[in-house]
Design an enzyme around this catalytic site. Structure first.
Site: not given
Length: 372
Positions: A142-143
């Site tokens: 997850i960025k």
């Protein structure tokens, strides 16, 4: 199929090559698998710009799903979430063999939280957890952007046992905050009962944008001393980042305690590695950023350039901290305000992703209306 020798050599030097691109067509056509088989690709990153390009110009690849979502009454935000998480999930499945073969080091696919949340800590944490559950694959990252609000979110998300790709890092000072957040999150994750060995993280340090901004300022200053420094800041900044990585994960005492519980180091990732100045070699930010335990996210055009004529410089990072500090001292000496440079780049980075997201919202809304 055989691997391209230039990219194979890069991988053998310790650089994990991730493709900075993804689309439904790339997955369904077998193009992504071909990149794995011939270009040493072991991961993928996405961002709002990539999804905006993929969905807005994807032709019929997304039409059926958009029609189904329109029929069900989904709004534009829910539609985009469904489209993007489906693509990332499918890409995760393509990379699953690599994920397993590397014990989770590679085979990773990244998806970013809504860029409109970049300055909202609690909302970022909430959406990161939502995306983690929706994709439902152990090899997703997850960025989260490394804004002032994003840094505490990183620690909170890691503490939940969620793997994170930290994006939009420009300064070494902010990078140190990111590494601290990662270690804080690991501490908390262990106390929460999570397996530290299942939590991965990379820190995406942007390179070419640093040169673009600083070169513009050097051109404005215009002195011979200033002009001589063009094209040197991006690499120097990355080299200082790698030195900070070595200090935190190879020298200081905090990480070994976590490593004893199975924790992985947070690898530096070189992002924005497509050359924006035509006067510079088109593989500059790949060939000159070679070091063990690093990742390079390569745009398709740069990837093909490297496959054709890229080189591996194994002396391009390690041991160059001193000369890199000299570059920064020289930049300050000719009048470049580096603190302002990094502040501007972070603000512009968020704004560019927000703009791409807004364009994606508009295009998808139009497709939903047409489907209805």
């Amino acid at each position: 199929m055989t691997q391209n020798p230039n990219l194979a050599a890069l991988s053998e030097a310790g650089v994990s090559v991730w493709l900075d691109d993804l689309s439904r067509t790339l997955i369904s056509s077998g193009g992504l698998q071909e990149q794995i088989d011939t270009r040493s690709i072991v991961g993928v990153t996405t961002n709002p710009v990539i999804f905006q390009n993929a969905i807005s110009s994807g032709g019929g690849a997304y039409a059926d799903q958009i029609a189904e979502l329109a029929k069900s009454g989904a709004d534009v935000d829910a539609t985009i979430t469904a489209l993007t998480t489906d693509d990332v999930r499918n890409a995760c499945d393509v990379f699953a063999p690599i994920f397993e073969a590397t014990d989770g080091l590679d085979g990773r696919v990244s998806i970013e939280v809504d860029p409109r949340l970049a300055n909202k800590t609690a909302e970022t944490v909430e959406q990161a957890a939502e995306l983690w559950k929706l994709v439902d694959r152990p090899n997703v990252l997850i960025k989260i952007p490394a804004t002032a609000a994003g840094v505490p979110a990183i620690a909170d998300v890691i503490a939940q046992g969620i793997s994170v790709n930290v994006t939009l890092i420009f300064s070494v000072e902010r990078y140190r905050e990111v590494m601290d957040a990662y270690l804080d999150g690991l501490d908390r994750a262990l106390r929460n009962g999570h397996d530290a060995g299942k939590i991965a993280s990379v820190a995406s340090f942007f390179v070419s944008r640093v040169d673009s901004e600083i070169d513009n300022r050097l051109n404005a200053i215009g002195t011979p001393e200033a002009l001589e420094l063009r094209g040197k800041a991006g690499l120097a900044n990355a080299r200082l980042a790698y030195a900070a990585y070595q200090e935190v994960f190879e020298t200081e005492t905090r990480f070994p305690d976590l490593q004893a519980h199975g924790a992985l180091p947070q690898r530096p990732l070189w992002a924005s590695t497509g050359t924006k100045n035509a006067d510079y070699p088109d593989t500059l930010y790949v060939s000159e950023l070679v070091a063990p335990n690093t990742v390079n996210t390569v745009p398709g055009k740069t990837l093909e350039a490297y496959a054709d004529h890229g080189w591996v410089n194994t002396e391009s990072i390690v041991g160059l901290e001193g000369s890199s500090r000299e570059v920064f001292a020289a930049l300050r000496g000719v009048g470049v305000d580096l603190d302002d440079v990094f502040a501007v780049l972070e603000t512009e980075g968020v704004e560019k992703f927000e703009q791409a997201w807004d364009e994606l919202l508009t295009a998808t809304s139009q497709q939903l209306d047409a489907a209805r």
